[in-house]
Design a protein around this motif. Structure first.
Motif, mmCIF file in Angstrom:
data_model
loop_
_atom_site.group_PDB
_atom_site.id
_atom_site.type_symbol
_atom_site.label_atom_id
_atom_site.label_comp_id
_atom_site.label_asym_id
_atom_site.label_seq_id
_atom_site.Cartn_x
_atom_site.Cartn_y
_atom_site.Cartn_z
ATOM 1 N N GLN A 170 0.791 -1.384 0.231
ATOM 2 C CA GLN A 170 0.133 0.059 -0.099
ATOM 3 C C GLN A 170 0.899 1.157 0.001
ATOM 4 N N LEU A 171 2.100 1.212 0.334
ATOM 5 C CA LEU A 171 2.907 2.368 0.123
ATOM 6 C C LEU A 171 2.997 2.709 -1.248
ATOM 7 N N ALA B 243 7.825 5.711 -1.181
ATOM 8 C CA ALA B 243 7.797 5.829 0.070
ATOM 9 C C ALA B 243 8.779 4.902 0.906
ATOM 10 N N GLN C 34 9.878 2.355 3.866
ATOM 11 C CA GLN C 34 9.298 1.391 4.767
ATOM 12 C C GLN C 34 9.785 1.950 6.004
ATOM 13 N N GLN D 20 6.327 12.134 4.249
ATOM 14 C CA GLN D 20 5.768 11.091 4.599
ATOM 15 C C GLN D 20 5.152 10.711 5.912
ATOM 16 N N TYR E 260 0.379 6.009 6.245
ATOM 17 C CA TYR E 260 0.213 4.543 5.689
ATOM 18 C C TYR E 260 0.493 3.340 6.737
ATOM 19 N N ARG E 261 1.171 3.874 7.873
ATOM 20 C CA ARG E 261 1.249 3.057 9.055
ATOM 21 C C ARG E 261 -0.145 2.674 9.639
#
Length: 172
Positions: A41-42, A46, A48, A77, A81-82
């Motif tokens: 989904q990143l 982006a 990790q 960022q 997304y986490r």
């Protein structure tokens, strides 16, 4: 009444274990695929979560494991997304200028608390932020750092404005 005795055949038992193995594979593969989809989904480019540098900070008697966002791209960022944070994990934003730095929660999936911090480590403001919103969260004072933690973390630890965060890296 008729009694039928069937003889034991070792391959029938093997078929039972083959069925169990097939069932286990059928259950595990979709979970593995779901994990792969979640990890993908990143957006391209982006980082990790494990790619950010880390800093050990202290707030009172509490040790914080903070990912450090010190570049424009990393700050942009942030924690987007986490889907979760460890209990004492957060993200430290390091800015190159002493100013009012505002935050929002677009593409941030978990609610967060944010502490705005001066260059000497003093917390000036703490705010609560809802997930996936575009509301601006701005401090009342200039600062060089911002520390995001899981929502309610600062309040649950008794951390308030006026207290200091130790172990902050120097801004560039």
């Amino acid at each position: 009444m008729r009694l039928v005795l069937r003889s034991f055949h070792p391959f029938r038992r093997f078929d039972f274990f083959r069925a169990i193995r097939s069932l286990a594979i059928a259950l595990v593969l979709p979970l593995a695929a779901l994990s792969a989809v979640h990890a993908q989904q990143l957006p391209p480019g982006a980082k990790q979560p494990t790619d950010f540098p880390r800093a050990k900070l202290t707030a009172g008697m509490f040790v914080i494991d903070a990912a450090v966002a010190a570049s424009d791209a990393d700050r942009e960022q942030g924690l987007m997304y986490r889907s979760k944070l460890a209990p004492n994990e957060g993200m430290l934003f390091v800015f190159n200028e002493n100013a009012v730095h505002c935050f929002w929660m677009k593409n941030t999936l978990i609610p967060l608390s944010i502490a705005f911090i001066r260059a000497d480590g003093t917390i000036t403001d703490i705010d609560e932020m809802q997930a996936e919103t575009t509301d601006n969260h701005c401090p009342h004072n200039n600062g060089v750092y911002a520390l995001e933690m899981s929502k309610g973390w600062f309040a649950s630890k008794g951390i308030k404005p006026g207290m200091k965060i130790q172990g902050l890296p120097q801004p560039h």
